[in-house]
Enzyme design. Structure first.
Site, mmCIF file in Angstrom:
data_model
loop_
_atom_site.group_PDB
_atom_site.id
_atom_site.type_symbol
_atom_site.label_atom_id
_atom_site.label_comp_id
_atom_site.label_asym_id
_atom_site.label_seq_id
_atom_site.Cartn_x
_atom_site.Cartn_y
_atom_site.Cartn_z
ATOM 1 N N ARG A 53 1.977 23.455 38.015
ATOM 2 C CA ARG A 53 1.471 23.837 39.336
ATOM 3 C C ARG A 53 0.108 23.212 39.609
ATOM 4 O O ARG A 53 -0.663 22.935 38.691
ATOM 5 C CB ARG A 53 1.427 25.355 39.471
ATOM 6 C CG ARG A 53 0.589 26.078 38.476
ATOM 7 C CD ARG A 53 0.697 27.590 38.702
ATOM 8 N NE ARG A 53 0.781 28.310 37.440
ATOM 9 C CZ ARG A 53 1.511 29.405 37.267
ATOM 10 N NH1 ARG A 53 2.189 29.904 38.261
ATOM 11 N NH2 ARG A 53 1.552 30.006 36.094
ATOM 12 N N GLU A 64 -3.076 28.280 43.879
ATOM 13 C CA GLU A 64 -2.119 27.327 43.317
ATOM 14 C C GLU A 64 -0.998 27.020 44.301
ATOM 15 O O GLU A 64 -0.605 27.868 45.102
ATOM 16 C CB GLU A 64 -1.494 27.908 42.043
ATOM 17 C CG GLU A 64 -2.504 28.233 40.961
ATOM 18 C CD GLU A 64 -1.930 29.104 39.854
ATOM 19 O OE1 GLU A 64 -2.474 29.038 38.736
ATOM 20 O OE2 GLU A 64 -0.971 29.847 40.105
ATOM 21 N N ASP A 235 -1.769 33.379 32.366
ATOM 22 C CA ASP A 235 -1.110 32.418 33.251
ATOM 23 C C ASP A 235 -2.050 31.379 33.845
ATOM 24 O O ASP A 235 -1.761 30.779 34.876
ATOM 25 C CB ASP A 235 -0.381 33.158 34.385
ATOM 26 C CG ASP A 235 -1.325 34.012 35.225
ATOM 27 O OD1 ASP A 235 -2.543 34.013 34.947
ATOM 28 O OD2 ASP A 235 -0.840 34.677 36.155
ATOM 29 N N LYS A 239 -7.179 32.155 29.966
ATOM 30 C CA LYS A 239 -6.694 33.532 30.110
ATOM 31 C C LYS A 239 -5.535 33.750 29.150
ATOM 32 O O LYS A 239 -4.466 33.167 29.325
ATOM 33 C CB LYS A 239 -6.254 33.796 31.543
ATOM 34 C CG LYS A 239 -5.759 35.224 31.785
ATOM 35 C CD LYS A 239 -5.250 35.376 33.215
ATOM 36 C CE LYS A 239 -4.705 36.779 33.428
ATOM 37 N NZ LYS A 239 -4.043 36.922 34.747
#
Length: 352
Positions: A53, A64, A235, A239
């Site tokens: 992405r 995104e 994600d 993170k």
């Protein structure tokens, strides 16, 4: 005012219509059928355009774009992730998406995807667990009881038979909210005081926290043999939720490695660490769970094909339900080359 050409009209699913659509179909049926569409597209994996992405990161979060195409349809999702939003009374994640015809380039559907993303994420998690979790799994821990937690629970019940939940969140009111929302839906629910307490005796551990940082939601000593871990919260770069040692003990399954290595739990590992792609398990090209003692980990970051599947599923429900609005989205002059003339003629129309 002249009515727009039918070619100018695009079906639009508002938040209100999405909620009515889900409730009209039934949440469990919706999740089950959506998982079928997601699996169908995973089985067609090699047909799709695939790219990590496109992310725009800031101090406060990330915005995104997630595009893909199977050569006949094109889809994309706009989605954000801003953990601070909750403190300001806003959603951490919001989204909308478009499905378009590759042949003409015309949009075929514009839809809210805040609710739909929660549904497709849960459906994907439970679908992966069908292939990876221990057979006969009944008990699941959910660590992080925010906006995604109820969707995960219901999807796992619908697709895998989970009916015992152990909930933990650093904010007990979130766990109480989750338990309240799931009351009467066929679960035996326990609210736990620690993450360690939550994972006691479960077959599946789902982590779905929101903080945008490298966190250790699960430590190595919390994970025994034979469990399936559904890691949803990590994600984006920087993170994560799991201690690195857990990854080294697990067989890891991912959606699209070039994206997961940047955003998922495996960003903690060497770039060549062995992982298995979920589509290969679904098509029989790779094996999922091999032994009862094996620790399986679905390192879920969410991939564009899943959103494509969700938009495709929703579009297929429109004719039968009529739960959409007509949006005058495209300029369609009588003569395709006379766009300026269309503008001039609008000035001559009486005000509506």
């Amino acid at each position: 005012m002249t009515q727009p050409s039918r070619l100018a009209i695009v079906p639009f699913i508002s938040v209100d219509r999405m909620m009515k659509l889900v409730l009209a179909i039934g949440i469990e049926r919706f999740l089950t059928e959506l998982a079928g569409y997601i699996e169908e597209d995973f089985r067609r994996w090699e047909l799709f355009d695939k790219t990590p992405r496109i992310a725009s990161h800031s101090h406060d979060g990330v915005i995104e774009l997630m595009p893909t195409s199977d050569g006949r349809l094109y889809g994309f999702k706009y989605v954000n992730g801003h953990p601070k939003n909750m403190r300001e009374g806003r959603q951490t994640v919001t989204a909308f998406g478009v499905l378009a015809d590759v042949g003409s380039g015309y949009p075929m559907l514009l839809s809210e995807m805040t609710i739909l993303t929660a549904l497709r994420t849960a459906a994907t998690s439970a679908l992966a667990a069908k292939y990876l979790a221990p057979k006969g799994s009944r008990a699941m821990a959910i660590i992080g009881n925010g906006a995604q937690s109820e969707f995960q629970a219901i999807a796992f019940k619908a697709l895998t038979g989970i009916d015992r939940l152990r909930l933990y969140d650093i904010d007990r009111s979130a766990s109480e909210k989750c338990a309240r929302n799931l009351f009467g839906k066929g679960f035996d629910i326990t609210i736990c005081t620690t993450g360690q307490d939550a994972v006691e005796g479960v077959d599946i551990i789902t982590t779905v926290t929101a903080d945008k940082q490298c966190a250790t939601i699960l430590t190595d000593n919390m994970v025994g043999s034979g469990v399936h871990i559904n890691a949803v919260g990590g994600d984006c770069p920087g993170k994560t939720e799991l201690h690195r040692d857990i990854l080294l003990r697990s067989d890891i399954f991912v959606e699209f490695p070039p994206q997961t290595r940047i955003e998922g739990e495996i960003q903690q590992l060497d770039a060549d660490h062995t992982v298995t792609e979920l589509w290969q398990v679904m098509t029989g090209q790779a094996q999922g769970r091999k032994t009862p003692e094996q620790i399986t980990l679905f390192d879920s970051v969410g991939f564009a094909t899943e959103d494509f599947s969700a938009l495709r599923y929703v579009r297929d429900q429109l004719k039968a339900t009529g739960l959409y609005e007509e949006l005058d989205l495209l300029a369609e002059p009588d003569e395709p080359r006379d766009l300026f003339g269309m503008l001039l003629r609008a000035a001559l129309q009486p005000a509506s």
